[in-house]
Design an enzyme around this catalytic site. Sequence first.
Site, PDB file in Angstrom:
ATOM      1  N   LYS A 128     -12.796 -14.085  27.901  1.00  0.00           N
ATOM      2  CA  LYS A 128     -13.699 -13.549  27.251  1.00  0.00           C
ATOM      3  C   LYS A 128     -14.382 -13.040  28.386  1.00  0.00           C
ATOM      4  CE  LYS A 128     -16.384 -16.186  24.788  1.00  0.00           C
ATOM      5  NZ  LYS A 128     -17.022 -17.142  23.595  1.00  0.00           N
TER       6      LYS A 128
ATOM      7  N   ALA B 184     -12.465  -6.464  43.851  1.00  0.00           N
ATOM      8  CA  ALA B 184     -12.335  -7.769  43.687  1.00  0.00           C
ATOM      9  C   ALA B 184     -13.609  -8.227  43.000  1.00  0.00           C
ATOM     10  CB  ALA B 184     -12.708  -9.154  45.362  1.00  0.00           C
TER      11      ALA B 184
ATOM     12  N   SER C 134     -17.257  -7.072  43.932  1.00  0.00           N
ATOM     13  CA  SER C 134     -17.654  -7.643  42.570  1.00  0.00           C
ATOM     14  C   SER C 134     -18.373  -6.782  41.683  1.00  0.00           C
ATOM     15  CB  SER C 134     -18.141  -9.960  42.366  1.00  0.00           C
ATOM     16  OG  SER C 134     -18.341 -10.288  41.173  1.00  0.00           O
TER      17      SER C 134
END
Length: 462
Positions: free
Chosen positions: A167, A130, A108
């Site tokens: 978004k 990820a 991440s």
Amino acid sequence: MLRNIVAIFMLWLLVGIAGGAEQPSERPPTVSKMVAQLTIDGPIGPATSDYVGRALEQAQARNAVLAIIRMDTPGGLDTAMRDIIRMILASPFPIVSYVAPSGARAASAGTYILYASHIAAMAPATNLGAATPVAIGAPGGNEGKPKPRDKDDPSAPRDSDDAMSKKMINDAVAYLRGLAHLRGRNAEWVEKAVREGASLAAEEALAMHVVDIVAPDVFVLLTKLQGRRVDVLGRAVTLDLTGAVVEAIDPDWRSRLLAVITNPNVAYILMMIGVYGLILEFYNPGSIVPGTVGVIALLLAMYAFQVLPVNYAGLALIIVGIGLMVAEAFAPSFGVLGLGGIAAFIIGSVILIDTDKMPGVGLSWSVIAAFALTSLMFFGFAIGLILRSRHKAVVTGREELIGAVGTALENFTEIGRIHVRSEIWTARTEVPVHKGQRVSVKGLDGLILSVAPSEDRKELEP
């Protein structure tokens, strides 16, 4: 003769000083090249960005030629990640993000930092990817996670692709693609990392040009970096690390404290402890301990909230909820004020942290529920007991004697002795009193009681 001795001494002193002043210029000190090593171990949050900023400033002040950010992180907060990336992009010296040791990961937010660095490196048996934005603190924990497409219509939009998740994902893809183009890395794979949560092992990442180097340790990494050209603020820099010394810059006590208290759940608990402590101190002045603990906890919570995106409407609702629960203790309303206070308290707690500004963070439902029930019991039961105790008659001290009934121990017309509350007192009366007669205490003047014959016809005190 004395003048000659003084002149010789002064001449010798000047020669010595001059010789000492010239000595450093003859043997200039050797200055080693410094390589600063930072460590990110765990989730990325405000404390991490604060630590990285301070460490890079310290490295720059010490003329570091390179900084290595050693990472093992499952990800973290979007704003903290972007702060770190801005520091990397503005750094006047090259920065290497190094996923290590073996078994570590840069998931991440770690992937974004890796892509932003001048050089991306990994140790064997590590992984990255990820990079799908996930609102961890939201109910259910599934916001932002893409679901499989409909088997009958693969082109149909996913059920979870509402406006907000679209978004978030599109913004993440564009941001990561921009970093990939800036550093000349694989820009196609990043879309899979964001949209599909794809991950890569170190060797695969090297083969796909996602990272630049795979090295088992820092020393091998420095060897592979020797002579490499990187772009730093628009200028080409060739790394010369011959004789470089690696110096670790560890988090200071401020960063470690910030890492603990900026956890939203910890900050929330500190705030509630502070509120409870101050309220107890106000209702029981002089107890000291609740007030002291409350003030310290509240100040720590305020310090944490300044780096967290606090929704002040949520904070106001929490205060209103507490006020309504306190009002229930003062003016019982058959539960209406209490239930209203609980509702306001829970809603305020849920929206206290603005997850739109900082995706991936929020208060745990279990913490909110625990404090809601605790607050209801605390304000409804504890404060109720305090208020009821204030309305009770005084049972100790000077005031407790007024109205007490005792027994005269002798005949007296003005001053004599009586037995009251298991003690013998000197008493004054305006009406003659006989031995064994019941008397009632009407007042107290120093150590002399003012008494009058009592109308109480009970048996005499033994």
